[in-house]
Design a protein around this motif. Structure first.
Motif, PDB file in Angstrom:
ATOM      1  N   VAL A   1       3.178   7.391  17.550  1.00 55.06           N
ATOM      2  CA  VAL A   1       2.568   6.639  16.450  1.00 55.06           C
ATOM      3  C   VAL A   1       1.858   7.618  15.518  1.00 55.06           C
ATOM      4  N   SER A   2       2.104   7.429  14.221  1.00 52.62           N
ATOM      5  CA  SER A   2       1.518   8.317  13.222  1.00 52.62           C
ATOM      6  C   SER A   2       0.388   7.621  12.475  1.00 52.62           C
ATOM      7  N   PHE A   3      -0.710   8.362  12.337  1.00 51.04           N
ATOM      8  CA  PHE A   3      -1.892   7.879  11.620  1.00 51.04           C
ATOM      9  C   PHE A   3      -1.985   8.615  10.291  1.00 51.04           C
ATOM     10  N   GLY A   4      -2.192   7.895   9.211  1.00 50.07           N
ATOM     11  CA  GLY A   4      -2.490   8.574   7.953  1.00 50.07           C
ATOM     12  C   GLY A   4      -1.428   8.386   6.900  1.00 50.07           C
ATOM     13  N   GLY A   5      -0.844   9.488   6.418  1.00 51.04           N
ATOM     14  CA  GLY A   5       0.072   9.441   5.286  1.00 51.04           C
ATOM     15  C   GLY A   5      -0.674   9.672   3.985  1.00 51.04           C
ATOM     16  N   TRP A   6       0.064   9.610   2.894  1.00 52.87           N
ATOM     17  CA  TRP A   6      -0.553   9.909   1.596  1.00 52.87           C
ATOM     18  C   TRP A   6      -1.432   8.762   1.107  1.00 52.87           C
ATOM     19  N   SER A   7      -0.947   7.536   1.240  1.00 57.10           N
ATOM     20  CA  SER A   7      -1.611   6.394   0.592  1.00 57.10           C
ATOM     21  C   SER A   7      -2.515   5.625   1.552  1.00 57.10           C
ATOM     22  N   GLY A   8      -3.350   4.790   0.971  1.00 56.55           N
ATOM     23  CA  GLY A   8      -4.138   3.859   1.776  1.00 56.55           C
ATOM     24  C   GLY A   8      -5.429   4.450   2.320  1.00 56.55           C
ATOM     25  N   ASN A   9      -6.159   3.630   3.071  1.00 56.80           N
ATOM     26  CA  ASN A   9      -7.456   4.022   3.637  1.00 56.80           C
ATOM     27  C   ASN A   9      -7.264   4.763   4.950  1.00 56.80           C
ATOM     28  N   LYS A  10      -7.833   5.949   5.036  1.00 53.77           N
ATOM     29  CA  LYS A  10      -7.643   6.778   6.226  1.00 53.77           C
ATOM     30  C   LYS A  10      -8.762   6.538   7.238  1.00 53.77           C
ATOM     31  N   LEU A  11      -8.370   6.455   8.512  1.00 54.79           N
ATOM     32  CA  LEU A  11      -9.390   6.290   9.553  1.00 54.79           C
ATOM     33  C   LEU A  11     -10.361   7.463   9.581  1.00 54.79           C
TER      34      LEU A  11
ATOM     35  N   GLY B   1      -2.671  -0.631   7.418  1.00 56.31           N
ATOM     36  CA  GLY B   1      -3.992  -1.142   7.082  1.00 56.31           C
ATOM     37  C   GLY B   1      -4.121  -2.640   7.215  1.00 56.31           C
ATOM     38  N   SER B   2      -3.017  -3.331   7.569  1.00 61.41           N
ATOM     39  CA  SER B   2      -3.119  -4.791   7.610  1.00 61.41           C
ATOM     40  C   SER B   2      -2.401  -5.463   8.779  1.00 61.41           C
TER      41      SER B   2
ATOM     42  N   SER C   1      -6.743   2.540   8.222  1.00 60.54           N
ATOM     43  CA  SER C   1      -7.956   1.746   8.381  1.00 60.54           C
ATOM     44  C   SER C   1      -7.749   0.381   7.736  1.00 60.54           C
ATOM     45  N   ASN C   2      -8.322  -0.645   8.350  1.00 67.68           N
ATOM     46  CA  ASN C   2      -8.247  -1.972   7.724  1.00 67.68           C
ATOM     47  C   ASN C   2      -9.381  -2.144   6.707  1.00 67.68           C
ATOM     48  N   GLY C   3     -10.032  -1.060   6.384  1.00 66.98           N
ATOM     49  CA  GLY C   3     -11.180  -1.092   5.469  1.00 66.98           C
ATOM     50  C   GLY C   3     -12.428  -0.594   6.173  1.00 66.98           C
ATOM     51  N   SER C   4     -12.425  -0.718   7.500  1.00 67.13           N
ATOM     52  CA  SER C   4     -13.518  -0.153   8.297  1.00 67.13           C
ATOM     53  C   SER C   4     -12.891   0.770   9.331  1.00 67.13           C
ATOM     54  N   CYS C   5     -13.614   1.015  10.424  1.00 64.97           N
ATOM     55  CA  CYS C   5     -13.095   1.959  11.419  1.00 64.97           C
ATOM     56  C   CYS C   5     -12.193   1.251  12.424  1.00 64.97           C
ATOM     57  N   THR C   6     -11.335   0.368  11.932  1.00 66.80           N
ATOM     58  CA  THR C   6     -10.450  -0.404  12.803  1.00 66.80           C
ATOM     59  C   THR C   6      -9.002  -0.134  12.400  1.00 66.80           C
TER      60      THR C   6
ATOM     61  N   MET D   1       0.787  -1.188   0.000  1.00 66.03           N
ATOM     62  CA  MET D   1       0.000   0.000   0.000  1.00 66.03           C
ATOM     63  C   MET D   1       0.830   1.254   0.000  1.00 66.03           C
ATOM     64  N   SER D   2       1.317   1.640   1.108  1.00 73.57           N
ATOM     65  CA  SER D   2       1.931   2.959   1.082  1.00 73.57           C
ATOM     66  C   SER D   2       3.376   2.918   0.658  1.00 73.57           C
ATOM     67  N   ARG D   3       3.725   1.942  -0.183  1.00 72.79           N
ATOM     68  CA  ARG D   3       5.138   1.997  -0.458  1.00 72.79           C
ATOM     69  C   ARG D   3       5.498   2.848  -1.642  1.00 72.79           C
ATOM     70  N   ILE D   4       4.615   3.667  -2.040  1.00 72.59           N
ATOM     71  CA  ILE D   4       4.905   4.548  -3.159  1.00 72.59           C
ATOM     72  C   ILE D   4       5.657   5.750  -2.642  1.00 72.59           C
ATOM     73  N   THR D   5       6.892   5.884  -3.025  1.00 69.65           N
ATOM     74  CA  THR D   5       7.623   7.051  -2.522  1.00 69.65           C
ATOM     75  C   THR D   5       7.285   8.297  -3.286  1.00 69.65           C
ATOM     76  N   ARG D   6       7.070   8.116  -4.546  1.00 69.30           N
ATOM     77  CA  ARG D   6       6.927   9.297  -5.384  1.00 69.30           C
ATOM     78  C   ARG D   6       5.803  10.219  -4.938  1.00 69.30           C
TER      79      ARG D   6
END
Ligand code: GCU
Length: 454
Positions: free
Chosen positions: A233-243, A208-209, A198-203, A1-6
């Protein structure tokens, strides 16, 4: 998921300054207007956004006033911040007195065109030790603005120290170094760990995994702590599902944050709000409201909110986020910008970082009514070492030295960067998640930020 550096904007890093010299910053105290002495005005609650149970409408009368009885622990100069709304377009001037004497402050209670737009106006006043009265009297037939509350003193700045220099590291990708090796090689004590998604829901789950407990992340957190360090601990970032987007209410989102806080007994969290989570006003408000809940339920917890910026400071979305924080009464410890991926800037990246920080300081000062000193103590930055996502925006160790000087001068709350995983020269090929793309010694950038302790 978030391994996109660009496209990945680095996450935030949290710094927590040491309590060294803390100028005027005894904790602030709020006094609600609806509990004050009111003459010729009425308590109402028909415009949203007030704090407490309501606000005072001056009822369009010359001479109507609100008088607060406040307590000062010691005699001396203190800031008094009025939270108000003026739905007209004209100033609503008032006489401000302390213990019956005019303060001489010519402060504006400017019109903002909506009664739900709450603003602050701050003055400095000399208080006596013990009980004082602060009265705000309407001097025109329009009456005063609607007054929500008076805040006496500045909110205390967050603690500084080793927490202030906590670089990002991520354990699920980017060929991570052993954090205890990083500690031994650089002296760094705190890390900012990326990312809870998020793992896809509010968890919540790592990237994400991965699970909160029993996996590589928990093993590393235990090792860091056993070596005398700690983690943000950091929540979020550019990629993936955000809580912030997958949780449908502020209380549900606060619950998701809380699961992570509880899993590791965290002292600090970072919300790296980017991409669609940043761009949606409803979600921005949800994040602010969730952080308020987290603050209320975890006394002393340090919070950072990290987001992108222009070379001259936050864009309109970033300013909106800060303004929402102030309007909600969120005592956020650090508003943190990521000064890169500008797509155009002048000067060095170090100079552009400084000018972005100056713009951030102005935005936080204006939203919260802080003094300059206290505004600086509530801002920080998370840079990116070496090549960034944009050609012509390479961040060098010289740029980090420029930022270090600025940080020391103003006692900003955090000097972090993305990332430890990238803090080494590439073996071959370009930069990526696991190297900087420039010629450098191992950990050259981490070794600069650890020199910052507030
Ligand atoms: C409106 C508004 C009030 C406000 C008043 C005013 O009536 O709803 O909240 O106090 O204007 O002009 O002061």
């Amino acid at each position: 998921m978030s391994r996109i550096t660009r496209v990945l904007l680095p996450l935030t890093v949290a710094l927590v300054p040491m309590l060294v010299v803390v100028p005027e910053s005894a904790a602030a105290t709020d006094y609600q207007a609806e509990n004050a002495t009111i003459s010729q005005g009425v308590v109402e609650s028909n415009h949203t956004g007030f704090t407490g149970t309501g606000f005072v409408n001056y009822d369009n009368v010359t001479g109507s006033y609100v008088e607060f009885t406040i307590t000062a622990p010691a005699a001396g100069s203190t800031s008094l911040t009025f939270r108000f709304a003026n739905g007209t377009t004209a100033n609503r001037p008032m006489d401000l007195t302390v213990n019956g004497a005019l303060t001489g402050n010519d402060v504006s209670f400017a019109g903002a065109g909506a009664w739900t737009t709450w603003q602050t106006a701050t003055i400095s006043a000399n208080l006596s030790a013990g009980t004082n009265t602060v009265r705000a009297t309407a001097v025109t037939a329009n009456g005063g603005p609607n007054i929500d509350r008076l805040t006496v003193g500045d909110s205390a700045p967050p603690p500084l120290g080793a927490m202030a220099a906590a670089p990002y590291e991520y354990f699920g990708w980017g060929n991570p170094q052993r954090p205890t090796d990083v500690m031994a090689a650089t002296g760094v004590k705190w890390f900012t760990l990326a990312f809870i998604l998020s793992n896809g829901s509010c968890t919540p789950a790592w990237d994400g995994s991965r699970p909160l407990t029993g996996g590589v992340d928990q093993t590393n957190i235990n090792a860091i702590r056993n070596a005398g360090g700690d983690v943000i601990v950091s929540f979020g970032g550019w990629s993936g599902n955000k809580l912030g987007e997958r949780c449908s209410s502020a209380s549900a989102l606060a619950g998701a944050y809380q699961r992570v806080i509880d899993a590791y007994r965290l002292k600090a969290i970072d919300i790296d709000i980017e991409n669609t989570e940043f761009g949606n006003a409803t979600v921005r408000q949800r994040v602010v409201d969730a952080l308020k809940i987290v603050k209320a339920n975890n006394p002393g917890i340090v919070t950072y909110v990290t987001f992108g910026t222009t070379p001259t400071g936050p864009d309109s979305t970033g300013r909106d986020l800060i303004n929402r924080g102030a309007a909600a009464g969120l005592n956020n410890d650090g508003w943190i910008v990521m000064p890169f991926d500008f797509g155009g800037h002048s000067g060095t990246m170090g100079q552009a970082s400084v000018s972005a920080m100056e713009g951030l300081k102005a935005a936080v000062k204006s939203a919260y009514g802080y003094t300059d000193d206290n505004a600086y103590r509530h801002i920080g930055l998370s840079s990116m070492n070496g090549k960034t996502d944009v050609a012509g925006e390479t961040v060098t160790t010289n740029d980090f030295q420029t930022i270090l000087s600025y940080a020391r001068q103003h006692h900003i709350v955090r000097f972090s960067f993305w990332s430890v995983n990238r803090d080494r020269q590439c073996v071959s090929g370009g930069d990526a998640d696991a190297c900087s793309g420039i010629s450098q010694q191992p950990y050259a950038f981490t070794k600069i930020i650890v020199q910052y302790t507030g």
